[in-house]
Design a protein around this motif. Sequence first.
Motif, PDB file in Angstrom:
ATOM      1  N   LYS A   1      -8.162 -16.847  35.051  1.00  0.00           N
ATOM      2  CA  LYS A   1      -8.175 -15.650  34.095  1.00  0.00           C
ATOM      3  C   LYS A   1      -7.859 -14.451  34.741  1.00  0.00           C
ATOM      4  O   LYS A   1      -7.148 -13.500  34.493  1.00  0.00           O
TER       5      LYS A   1
ATOM      6  N   HIS B   1     -16.168 -15.672  29.044  1.00  0.00           N
ATOM      7  CA  HIS B   1     -16.848 -17.009  29.210  1.00  0.00           C
ATOM      8  C   HIS B   1     -17.326 -17.344  28.081  1.00  0.00           C
ATOM      9  O   HIS B   1     -17.853 -18.386  27.875  1.00  0.00           O
TER      10      HIS B   1
ATOM     11  N   CYS C   1     -10.252 -20.944  36.672  1.00  0.00           N
ATOM     12  CA  CYS C   1      -9.008 -21.389  35.863  1.00  0.00           C
ATOM     13  C   CYS C   1      -7.853 -20.278  36.010  1.00  0.00           C
ATOM     14  O   CYS C   1      -6.821 -20.451  35.509  1.00  0.00           O
TER      15      CYS C   1
HETATM   16  N1  LIG Z   1      -7.302 -13.288  46.746  1.00  0.00           N
HETATM   17  C1  LIG Z   1      -7.396 -14.534  46.625  1.00  0.00           C
HETATM   18  N2  LIG Z   1      -7.167 -15.269  47.540  1.00  0.00           N
HETATM   19  C2  LIG Z   1      -7.468 -16.701  47.548  1.00  0.00           C
HETATM   20  N3  LIG Z   1      -7.616 -17.452  46.485  1.00  0.00           N
HETATM   21  C3  LIG Z   1      -7.990 -16.809  45.254  1.00  0.00           C
HETATM   22  C4  LIG Z   1      -7.812 -15.300  45.410  1.00  0.00           C
HETATM   23  N4  LIG Z   1      -8.074 -14.889  44.165  1.00  0.00           N
HETATM   24  C5  LIG Z   1      -8.201 -15.947  43.544  1.00  0.00           C
HETATM   25  N5  LIG Z   1      -8.029 -17.180  44.292  1.00  0.00           N
HETATM   26  C6  LIG Z   1      -8.313 -18.443  43.753  1.00  0.00           C
HETATM   27  O1  LIG Z   1      -7.472 -18.679  42.624  1.00  0.00           O
HETATM   28  C7  LIG Z   1      -8.382 -19.260  41.554  1.00  0.00           C
HETATM   29  C8  LIG Z   1      -8.594 -18.392  40.121  1.00  0.00           C
HETATM   30  O2  LIG Z   1      -9.303 -17.510  40.492  1.00  0.00           O
HETATM   31  P1  LIG Z   1      -9.479 -16.524  39.377  1.00  0.00           P
HETATM   32  O3  LIG Z   1     -10.521 -15.382  40.016  1.00  0.00           O
HETATM   33  O4  LIG Z   1      -8.473 -15.947  38.634  1.00  0.00           O
HETATM   34  O5  LIG Z   1     -10.404 -17.309  38.136  1.00  0.00           O
HETATM   35  P2  LIG Z   1     -11.183 -16.880  37.171  1.00  0.00           P
HETATM   36  O6  LIG Z   1     -10.842 -17.754  35.841  1.00  0.00           O
HETATM   37  O7  LIG Z   1     -11.182 -15.362  36.928  1.00  0.00           O
HETATM   38  O8  LIG Z   1     -12.803 -17.333  37.516  1.00  0.00           O
HETATM   39  P3  LIG Z   1     -14.147 -16.694  36.826  1.00  0.00           P
HETATM   40  O9  LIG Z   1     -14.559 -17.152  35.647  1.00  0.00           O
HETATM   41  O10 LIG Z   1     -15.171 -17.356  37.937  1.00  0.00           O
HETATM   42  O11 LIG Z   1     -13.860 -15.266  37.228  1.00  0.00           O
HETATM   43  C9  LIG Z   1      -9.509 -19.833  42.138  1.00  0.00           C
HETATM   44  O12 LIG Z   1      -9.640 -20.975  42.581  1.00  0.00           O
HETATM   45  C10 LIG Z   1      -9.762 -18.997  43.266  1.00  0.00           C
HETATM   46  O13 LIG Z   1     -10.598 -19.316  44.333  1.00  0.00           O
END
Ligand SMILES: Nc1ncnc2c1ncn2[C@@H]1O[C@H](COP(=O)(O)OP(=O)(O)OP(=O)(O)O)[C@@H](O)[C@H]1O
Lengths: 265, 292
Positions: free
Chosen positions: A54, A203, A52
């Motif tokens: 974060k 989480h 999402c």
């Molecule tokens: N460097 C990147 N290149 C392409 N897509 C990315 C990159 N970093 C993140 N994403 C995409 O952006 C979206 C958000 O990623 P993010 O890592 O911020 O999620 P998150 O909320 O931290 O998830 P989690 O709880 O699994 O850590 C995801 O769909 C991810 O695949």
Amino acid sequence: MLSPSPKAETVISTSALDLVFETNDGPVHALSDITLDIKKGEFVSLIGPSGCGKTTLLRVIADLEHPTGGTISVNGLTPHEARLKRAYGYVFQAAALFPWRTIADNVALPLEVMGLDRAERDARVSENLELVDLAGFEKKFPWQLSGGMQQRASIARALAVQPDMLLMDEPFGALDEIVRDHLNVQLLKLWAATHKTIVFVTHSIPEAVFLSTKIVVMSPRPGRIHEVIDCNLGADRPLEIRETPEFLKIAHQVREGLAAGHAYE
Amino acid sequence: MIRSRILPILTVVAAIIAVWYAFAVILNAPFERSAAERAGETIGFVELLPKTMAQQRPVLPAPHQVAVEIWETTAEKSITSKRSLIYHAWVTLSATLLGFMMGTALGILLAVGIVHSRVLDKSMMPWIITSQTIPILALAPMIIVVFNSVGVTGLLPKALISTYLSFFPVAVGMVKGLRSPETMHMDLMHTYSANRAQTFWKLRWPSSVPFLFTSMKIGIAASLVGAIVGELPTGAVAGLGARLLAGSYYGQTVQIWSALIVAAVLAGLLVGLIGWIGGWLNRRMGVREARA
Ligand SMILES: Nc1ncnc2c1ncn2[C@@H]1O[C@H](COP(=O)(O)OP(=O)(O)OP(=O)(O)O)[C@@H](O)[C@H]1O
Ligand SMILES: [Mg+2]
């Protein structure tokens, strides 16, 4: 006084923040229309399902990622300027210690980069290792420490910079519940003692409710803010507070928010 | 622990020696048969066997012949003697070490440049790879002859061939090593606003140490080959290459094989030494020892 006064200055301010990753499979809308103010001394948790945004939001604040739309200011500066002024300490999900450095040398790493002299470095290293209960482990190498101890060392490393702001990305995500509880209490103490602004990704609903003054519930595709829940359980928060009705009420509210955020997928 | 390591090695050595003896007999037998034929005799296997292992110029000398030759030309000769294999080995070794040091330095410099500059990455890498497609046997005589013509002889031209062979594995290994830090570690340095030099010395360089030693092992073996090859085209009078060449002029197969064995042992020792230094450094850097 625990919750920051309404007059407290805003340290992080985003407005209509957008971030689209161009990938081989097409664009990924990681952040969409994020408008959020974080005041000095607040403890803000970002919670939401995987993907999402974060981590992405935290990385934008840290100038590790660049938004494709909207505006953001950190301490009234651009994230880039704030980073150059070392406005924040960043704690990654993994401890990310350098395996060839001892614990003390790992904590000293940012201080070496800052060009501090030996005496100042040593003082800050022992002060912060003490703070995270790692005094006596200075000469150990990371692999000689448990996962929880390594993560504490990485927190000491972030604190050694003496930043006003801590950005923490699921710092206790990989740890077992007991160690996690213990570190939560320690972190809370630290926050109460130092009045740092903390942005904390998690989480875990109980963790968020236990630690935060403000909980930002996010939802995915595109990553956006679903709801911001105020949360203030008072200055003295023993772990047992998690069984009180107030705690459970906020936890319930967060859970509802998460479910609703998921619902319109 | 030591027994469990030594035993397999000894087994392999014993097997090699057994096969070697078998081939010595097979390959040297025709000479004895035709000699007997010329003398109008027939020769039985029992008489043939010892003779195949005691020829002056065997097609393939037996292991003990080589061992005796090595013993006579090392232990029983003063090291300053032109007939001492230790003297010849030292001549080759000095060129190897000089060339290896230059090659390692060049390899590291190239890798640092390539990792830090996209232009160098794009422009240098194809040339570095092309350089290794030129057979060293074609190149070595040119290098030696060109240097000879300007009056540079001896150590340096040979060392340059070693450099030419050893810079490549080091450059390739170091490019990989300097790029090996995890994204998270790079991000960490970024959050400290570390400059390139700081990121290099505090992160990239320590990360690359294991890669450096792995590629230096390949590099030093290549250096030794380079130094030996460098001794061949000029008909050099000293060095293991010179012994090989002289041996083949005069059909002295025992001498050739002695030089080959000494070169192999030297290579083994050099590679082992580098591995040992690498392991020592790894322990000093606190890296957890791999389970033996
Ligand atoms: N460097 C990147 N290149 C392409 N897509 C990315 C990159 N970093 C993140 N994403 C995409 O952006 C979206 C958000 O990623 P993010 O890592 O911020 O999620 P998150 O909320 O931290 O998830 P989690 O709880 O699994 O850590 C995801 O769909 C991810 O695949
Ligand atoms: Mg994440």
